[in-house]
Design a protein around this motif. Structure first.
Motif, PDB file in Angstrom:
ATOM      1  N   THR A 114       0.825  -1.214   0.000  1.00  0.00           N
ATOM      2  CA  THR A 114       0.000   0.000   0.000  1.00  0.00           C
ATOM      3  C   THR A 114       0.856   1.260   0.000  1.00  0.00           C
ATOM      4  O   THR A 114       0.557   2.225  -0.710  1.00  0.00           O
ATOM      5  CB  THR A 114      -0.944  -0.010   1.218  1.00  0.00           C
ATOM      6  OG1 THR A 114      -1.780  -1.167   1.160  1.00  0.00           O
ATOM      7  CG2 THR A 114      -1.808   1.241   1.261  1.00  0.00           C
ATOM      8  N   ILE A 115       1.932   1.255   0.774  1.00  0.00           N
ATOM      9  CA  ILE A 115       2.827   2.425   0.797  1.00  0.00           C
ATOM     10  C   ILE A 115       3.462   2.623  -0.572  1.00  0.00           C
ATOM     11  O   ILE A 115       3.638   3.758  -1.041  1.00  0.00           O
ATOM     12  CB  ILE A 115       3.894   2.247   1.899  1.00  0.00           C
ATOM     13  CG1 ILE A 115       3.231   2.351   3.280  1.00  0.00           C
ATOM     14  CG2 ILE A 115       5.005   3.282   1.763  1.00  0.00           C
ATOM     15  CD1 ILE A 115       4.144   2.052   4.434  1.00  0.00           C
ATOM     16  N   ALA A 116       3.791   1.515  -1.256  1.00  0.00           N
ATOM     17  CA  ALA A 116       4.397   1.623  -2.590  1.00  0.00           C
ATOM     18  C   ALA A 116       3.391   2.093  -3.636  1.00  0.00           C
ATOM     19  O   ALA A 116       3.787   2.551  -4.707  1.00  0.00           O
ATOM     20  CB  ALA A 116       4.973   0.271  -2.996  1.00  0.00           C
ATOM     21  N   LEU A 117       2.090   1.987  -3.338  1.00  0.00           N
ATOM     22  CA  LEU A 117       1.053   2.370  -4.296  1.00  0.00           C
ATOM     23  C   LEU A 117       0.359   3.672  -3.905  1.00  0.00           C
ATOM     24  O   LEU A 117      -0.809   3.882  -4.225  1.00  0.00           O
ATOM     25  CB  LEU A 117       0.024   1.242  -4.431  1.00  0.00           C
ATOM     26  CG  LEU A 117       0.510   0.012  -5.214  1.00  0.00           C
ATOM     27  CD1 LEU A 117      -0.494  -1.127  -5.122  1.00  0.00           C
ATOM     28  CD2 LEU A 117       0.761   0.371  -6.681  1.00  0.00           C
ATOM     29  N   LEU A 118       1.061   4.545  -3.203  1.00  0.00           N
ATOM     30  CA  LEU A 118       0.545   5.877  -2.894  1.00  0.00           C
ATOM     31  C   LEU A 118       0.924   6.850  -4.001  1.00  0.00           C
ATOM     32  O   LEU A 118       1.990   6.741  -4.613  1.00  0.00           O
ATOM     33  CB  LEU A 118       1.102   6.367  -1.559  1.00  0.00           C
ATOM     34  CG  LEU A 118       0.613   5.635  -0.302  1.00  0.00           C
ATOM     35  CD1 LEU A 118       1.370   6.118   0.916  1.00  0.00           C
ATOM     36  CD2 LEU A 118      -0.896   5.834  -0.112  1.00  0.00           C
ATOM     37  N   ARG A 119       0.042   7.831  -4.265  1.00  0.00           N
ATOM     38  CA  ARG A 119       0.336   8.823  -5.295  1.00  0.00           C
ATOM     39  C   ARG A 119       1.509   9.707  -4.901  1.00  0.00           C
ATOM     40  O   ARG A 119       2.255  10.189  -5.750  1.00  0.00           O
ATOM     41  CB  ARG A 119      -0.900   9.707  -5.531  1.00  0.00           C
ATOM     42  CG  ARG A 119      -2.117   8.954  -6.039  1.00  0.00           C
ATOM     43  CD  ARG A 119      -3.290   9.899  -6.229  1.00  0.00           C
ATOM     44  NE  ARG A 119      -4.520   9.172  -6.516  1.00  0.00           N
ATOM     45  CZ  ARG A 119      -4.843   8.724  -7.718  1.00  0.00           C
ATOM     46  NH1 ARG A 119      -4.042   8.936  -8.747  1.00  0.00           N
ATOM     47  NH2 ARG A 119      -5.971   8.062  -7.901  1.00  0.00           N
ATOM     48  N   THR A 120       1.670   9.929  -3.602  1.00  0.00           N
ATOM     49  CA  THR A 120       2.739  10.788  -3.110  1.00  0.00           C
ATOM     50  C   THR A 120       3.139  10.324  -1.720  1.00  0.00           C
ATOM     51  O   THR A 120       2.364   9.633  -1.032  1.00  0.00           O
ATOM     52  CB  THR A 120       2.284  12.261  -3.052  1.00  0.00           C
ATOM     53  OG1 THR A 120       3.360  13.079  -2.615  1.00  0.00           O
ATOM     54  CG2 THR A 120       1.100  12.423  -2.092  1.00  0.00           C
ATOM     55  N   LYS A 121       4.301  10.681  -1.280  1.00  0.00           N
ATOM     56  CA  LYS A 121       4.751  10.290   0.050  1.00  0.00           C
ATOM     57  C   LYS A 121       4.023  11.111   1.115  1.00  0.00           C
ATOM     58  O   LYS A 121       3.826  12.320   0.947  1.00  0.00           O
ATOM     59  CB  LYS A 121       6.263  10.490   0.187  1.00  0.00           C
ATOM     60  CG  LYS A 121       7.087   9.533  -0.658  1.00  0.00           C
ATOM     61  CD  LYS A 121       8.574   9.732  -0.400  1.00  0.00           C
ATOM     62  CE  LYS A 121       9.394   8.734  -1.211  1.00  0.00           C
ATOM     63  NZ  LYS A 121      10.853   8.895  -0.971  1.00  0.00           N
ATOM     64  N   PRO A 122       3.637  10.477   2.218  1.00  0.00           N
ATOM     65  CA  PRO A 122       2.927  11.202   3.288  1.00  0.00           C
ATOM     66  C   PRO A 122       3.895  12.032   4.136  1.00  0.00           C
ATOM     67  O   PRO A 122       4.218  11.672   5.274  1.00  0.00           O
ATOM     68  CB  PRO A 122       2.288  10.073   4.094  1.00  0.00           C
ATOM     69  CG  PRO A 122       3.196   8.908   3.887  1.00  0.00           C
ATOM     70  CD  PRO A 122       3.737   9.032   2.494  1.00  0.00           C
ATOM     71  N   ALA A 123       4.339  13.157   3.609  1.00  0.00           N
ATOM     72  CA  ALA A 123       5.373  13.957   4.266  1.00  0.00           C
ATOM     73  C   ALA A 123       4.923  14.522   5.610  1.00  0.00           C
ATOM     74  O   ALA A 123       5.743  14.809   6.488  1.00  0.00           O
ATOM     75  CB  ALA A 123       5.812  15.092   3.337  1.00  0.00           C
ATOM     76  N   GLN A 124       3.603  14.705   5.786  1.00  0.00           N
ATOM     77  CA  GLN A 124       3.111  15.307   7.026  1.00  0.00           C
ATOM     78  C   GLN A 124       3.047  14.331   8.189  1.00  0.00           C
ATOM     79  O   GLN A 124       2.765  14.727   9.318  1.00  0.00           O
ATOM     80  CB  GLN A 124       1.733  15.940   6.802  1.00  0.00           C
ATOM     81  CG  GLN A 124       0.607  14.953   6.509  1.00  0.00           C
ATOM     82  CD  GLN A 124       0.488  14.670   5.013  1.00  0.00           C
ATOM     83  OE1 GLN A 124       1.469  14.364   4.341  1.00  0.00           O
ATOM     84  NE2 GLN A 124      -0.734  14.767   4.515  1.00  0.00           N
TER      85      GLN A 124
END
Length: 467
Positions: A114-124
């Protein structure tokens, strides 16, 4: 980013039939924007059905996706569902069919994917917080509804930013996900067994998607493409075995341990003399031990192994307990096995049962409050024994590093003592092929005896010389 380029430049060819020695394959061939595509089928009906879909799409003037070679309509269902939603629904569908450890492994694989299939990294968010939210809450059916507020915020963000399932139709994205699964957080390559487990779990998930008509085919690489480097072996490392002198010293140190030493000594002695899996030993009850009459000449005892209670964590069990009770590994439901115990173990267990004042229905090896002996207590005692008894260089080596190595030591000793593999497999709860594959490298000292047997069998009879 998701690839959406489409084209109307499509040509569909005749079905190619190949008759092999074992099976016949019917392959549909077509070209999209100059790129050739092939899809094999086991029956001509399936091939003709798929080819008809392609021809129908071109007849309707439907665009084809360049990256997948398929009509846009094939993407509709997978494009409409996010990977996060699919993964959550898949976990829920499998939950009741899996044991605690399998649930935990499924959650780990779904988290990394799931982390590899995110549109963007969750920087927050902190990366560790995202992983924990997914692994411990999103992909845990029992815990999800009780997720705390900060976890719920993370999961809402993941849900909004998850790529659709159609991302699996893009070969580059598939490669990217598999690279992520193969890599540890520090950038090093994950162990082969870990990579293999991730792929096995994902393959089952993809088959689920196909059955639900969310995916048309399994996008994961097949055959040699899977990962040539991910070769694993179940063979035991000879260096992990303890010799008799080391075993005697380790058990003696445990026996002298001030806190619960005698109780733990009986547990480790049972592992050493009978070779049960640790989760089988902690499940045993006093009534599972048959002790001979003290005046009998035969002082061998007998253990009945019928249950295992692996420690999986209370968040992964349906009972909320740390341990999960289940049938024996690799055996039919309700099946048991008996194992003979050396006279030395008979003396140890007789004294243990008397000193602890145990009754037939009591657990044979208990924690301080009469509960199942905790894995943390077992591991801590064993590590303390190794550190106290073994020289520094041996302590740092694989010798007896895991509690499970005591079982490996016993099974290897049985084989080296000439016990037939079929009998060892029966006592150990393994199949003969698994036993031999696991312990073949550890069997030693038998070639001289085997040579003597071959010599005793004699040579070919002498034939008279022909002049």
């Amino acid at each position: 980013m998701e690839t959406t380029e489409t084209t109307y430049d499509v040509k569909v060819y005749k079905i190619l039939t190949y008759k092999g020695a074992r099976k016949t394959t019917h392959t549909v061939r077509w070209v999209v924007a100059g790129k050739r595509w092939r899809e094999p089928f086991s029956t001509v009906a399936l091939a003709e059905g798929f080819r008809s879909e392609l021809i129908s799409a071109t007849g309707k003037g439907e665009a084809f996706v360049v990256a997948t070679g398929l009509p846009v309509s094939h993407r509709s269902k997978s494009a409409a569902m996010s990977w996060y939603k699919f993964a959550v629904e898949y976990v829920d569908a499998r939950w009741s069919q899996l044991g605690g450890n399998s649930r935990k492994n499924l959650a780990k694989t779904m988290t990394a994917t799931t982390i590899a299939l995110l549109r963007t990294k969750p920087a927050q968010f902190e990366p560790a917080a995202v992983r924990t939210a997914l692994r411990e809450w999103a992909f845990n059916k029992n815990q999800r509804a009780a997720a705390p507020g900060d976890v719920a915020v993370i999961l809402k963000w993941v849900e909004r930013n998850s790529l659709p399932v159609s991302a699996w139709e893009e070969p580059d994205k598939v490669d990217e996900v598999l690279r992520a699964l193969d890599t540890l957080l520090d950038g090093r390559q994950a162990a082969a067994w870990s990579r293999k487990r991730h792929r096995r779990i994902l393959n089952v998930a993809m088959k689920h998607g196909i059955r639900r008509r969310i995916l048309r085919t399994n996008p994961l690489p097949k055959g040699k493409e899977t990962t040539a480097a991910a070769k694993t072996t179940n063979a035991v490392d000879k260096r992990s075995l303890v010799n008799p002198d080391q075993a005697a010293a380790l058990l003696d140190w445990v026996r002298r341990r001030p806190r619960g030493g005698k109780r733990l000594h009986a547990f480790f002695a049972t592992l050493y003399y009978c070779g049960p899996r640790p989760e089988e030993a902690v499940a045993m009850r006093v009534e599972d031990v048959t002790l001979p009459d003290p005046d009998s000449r035969d002082q061998w005892c007998e253990l009945l192994i019928h249950t295992a209670t692996p420690e999986v964590g209370k968040q992964w069990t349906d009972t909320g307990k740390i341990h999960e009770e289940r049938d024996l590994k690799g055996r039919a439901e309700g099946e048991t096995r008996t194992v003979p115990g050396h006279p030395a173990l008979t003396r140890i267990l007789r004294r243990h049962i008397e000193n602890e004042e145990l009754r037939p229905g009591d657990l044979l090896f208990q924690g301080e409050k009469g509960s199942v002996l905790a894995g943390s207590v077992i591991r801590r005692a064993w590590r303390g024994a190794r550190k106290a008894v073994l020289p520094a260089h041996v302590f740092e080596s694989p010798t007896g590093k895991r509690v499970y190595d005591i079982r490996h030591t016993r099974l290897t000793k049985w084989l080296n003592d000439g016990i037939p593999p079929a009998q060892v497999a029966d006592w150990a709860g393994n199949s003969v092929p698994v036993l031999l594959a696991t312990y073949a490298r550890c069997v030693e000292g038998q070639p001289p005896d085997l040579k003597r047997r071959l010599e005793a069998a004699g040579d070919l009879p002498e034939r008279p010389d022909v002049g």
